[in-house]
Design an enzyme around this catalytic site. Sequence first.
Site, PDB file in Angstrom:
ATOM      1  N   GLU A   9      31.516  77.580  76.851  1.00 54.77           N
ATOM      2  CA  GLU A   9      32.764  76.857  76.589  1.00 54.77           C
ATOM      3  C   GLU A   9      32.978  76.624  75.096  1.00 54.77           C
ATOM      4  OE1 GLU A   9      32.866  72.862  78.218  1.00 54.77           O
ATOM      5  OE2 GLU A   9      35.058  72.815  78.144  1.00 54.77           O
ATOM      6  N   HIS A  44      41.400  65.618  80.154  1.00 53.90           N
ATOM      7  CA  HIS A  44      42.144  66.618  80.933  1.00 53.90           C
ATOM      8  C   HIS A  44      43.601  66.185  80.941  1.00 53.90           C
ATOM      9  CE1 HIS A  44      43.321  69.659  83.603  1.00 53.90           C
ATOM     10  NE2 HIS A  44      42.131  69.887  84.130  1.00 53.90           N
ATOM     11  N   ASP A 100      26.282  70.928  78.237  1.00 52.73           N
ATOM     12  CA  ASP A 100      27.708  70.733  77.949  1.00 52.73           C
ATOM     13  C   ASP A 100      27.872  69.447  77.143  1.00 52.73           C
ATOM     14  OD1 ASP A 100      30.492  70.610  78.039  1.00 52.73           O
ATOM     15  OD2 ASP A 100      30.582  71.357  80.100  1.00 52.73           O
ATOM     16  N   HIS A 137      40.797  73.264  80.380  1.00 53.60           N
ATOM     17  CA  HIS A 137      41.755  72.150  80.431  1.00 53.60           C
ATOM     18  C   HIS A 137      42.255  71.804  79.045  1.00 53.60           C
ATOM     19  CE1 HIS A 137      38.208  69.792  79.121  1.00 53.60           C
ATOM     20  NE2 HIS A 137      37.568  70.702  79.833  1.00 53.60           N
ATOM     21  N   GLU A 169      36.512  77.606  79.509  1.00 57.26           N
ATOM     22  CA  GLU A 169      35.137  77.589  80.016  1.00 57.26           C
ATOM     23  C   GLU A 169      34.907  78.456  81.244  1.00 57.26           C
ATOM     24  OE1 GLU A 169      33.925  73.639  81.450  1.00 57.26           O
ATOM     25  OE2 GLU A 169      35.910  72.913  80.952  1.00 57.26           O
ATOM     26  N   ASP A 221      34.897  69.960  73.110  1.00 55.20           N
ATOM     27  CA  ASP A 221      34.149  70.131  74.365  1.00 55.20           C
ATOM     28  C   ASP A 221      33.544  71.527  74.312  1.00 55.20           C
ATOM     29  OD1 ASP A 221      33.354  70.270  77.026  1.00 55.20           O
ATOM     30  OD2 ASP A 221      35.367  69.951  77.868  1.00 55.20           O
TER      31      ASP A 221
HETATM   32 MN    MN Z   1      32.456  70.928  78.813  1.00 58.60          MN
HETATM   33 MN    MN Z   2      35.504  71.244  79.568  1.00 57.04          MN
END
Ligand code: MN
Ligand code: MN
Length: 301
Positions: A286, A165, A85, A157, A191, A96
């Site tokens: 994600e 977030h 990630d 998010h 995600e 992200d």
């Molecule tokens: Mn992530």
């Molecule tokens: Mn994330």
Amino acid sequence: MDDDVYEKYRRAGKIAAEARDYGAGLIKTGVSFPNVADSVESRIVEKGGGVAFPVNISVNEIAAHYTPRHDDKLVFKKSDVVKLDVGVHVDGFIADTAVTVEVETNEYEDMIKASSDALDAAIDMIKPGVNLGDVGKKIEETIKSYGYKPVENLTGHSLECYNLHSGISVPNVSTKLGRVKPRDGDVLAVEPFATNGKGHVISGKGSNIYLCNKSFRSRFVRENRSKVVFKKIKAEFKTLPFSQRGCKKIFPNTADIILRRLTFLGTLKQYPQLVEQNHGIVTQKEHTVILKDDGCEVTTI
Ligand code: MN
Ligand code: MN
């Protein structure tokens, strides 16, 4: 969204996608975790991005929130199911993105496809005004159609400048909560997580990922030395999470003592690892999307 901000989100997305794919290619039997994490983070910086959060390398029943220490002895093993990630920012505007890699074998191919298909299905639905409960329902149905469970207490998010977030959650299950409808120009990280376990994560051991406690100001720190150190950390990482490895770059000899002390004082908090409750294997995929017109643009492909 302002053109300049839009361009920064797109640049962050391109760098994140490239770094993610590069990192995924490094994951092989016998390769060490810090080797992959450091290589990916260096790549991000080389390409002109900032590290928005430490590269997360979460294996098997660990769904998320693990980054290796600088001297971590962990190495990838055959059949490990690795979630890589990656977070990149350009002047605070974040991308992200995550992918799951199975080391050498193809035993979990289906579960990897379940989270990946769920992400595609969610992205197809996401547009300004969409009901995010319906998106969660679609994710849940897609994952269940493969015979797996979504992880109910992990969500996507919304993202804002220097904020990982920013208030809106994108559920991975059908829910009546989250009535807030995202709008044109909102940025969402989506995600889905799939598992053959319970579908619920609990907090485990330390992740080596830290965050400055929002409610603390350096003037609350009594000791002069800790005060100076805390200011340096805040200047370097701002409101974004950072790792023991990152801290070691600023304080080569004292990082561990500093992290222990500031965590004890409550000025920093360490995230726990998020572990599948029944120790099921977990997969994740994600992307980050910008809502626009009658759909969304994926920044991280
Ligand atoms: Mn992530
Ligand atoms: Mn994330």
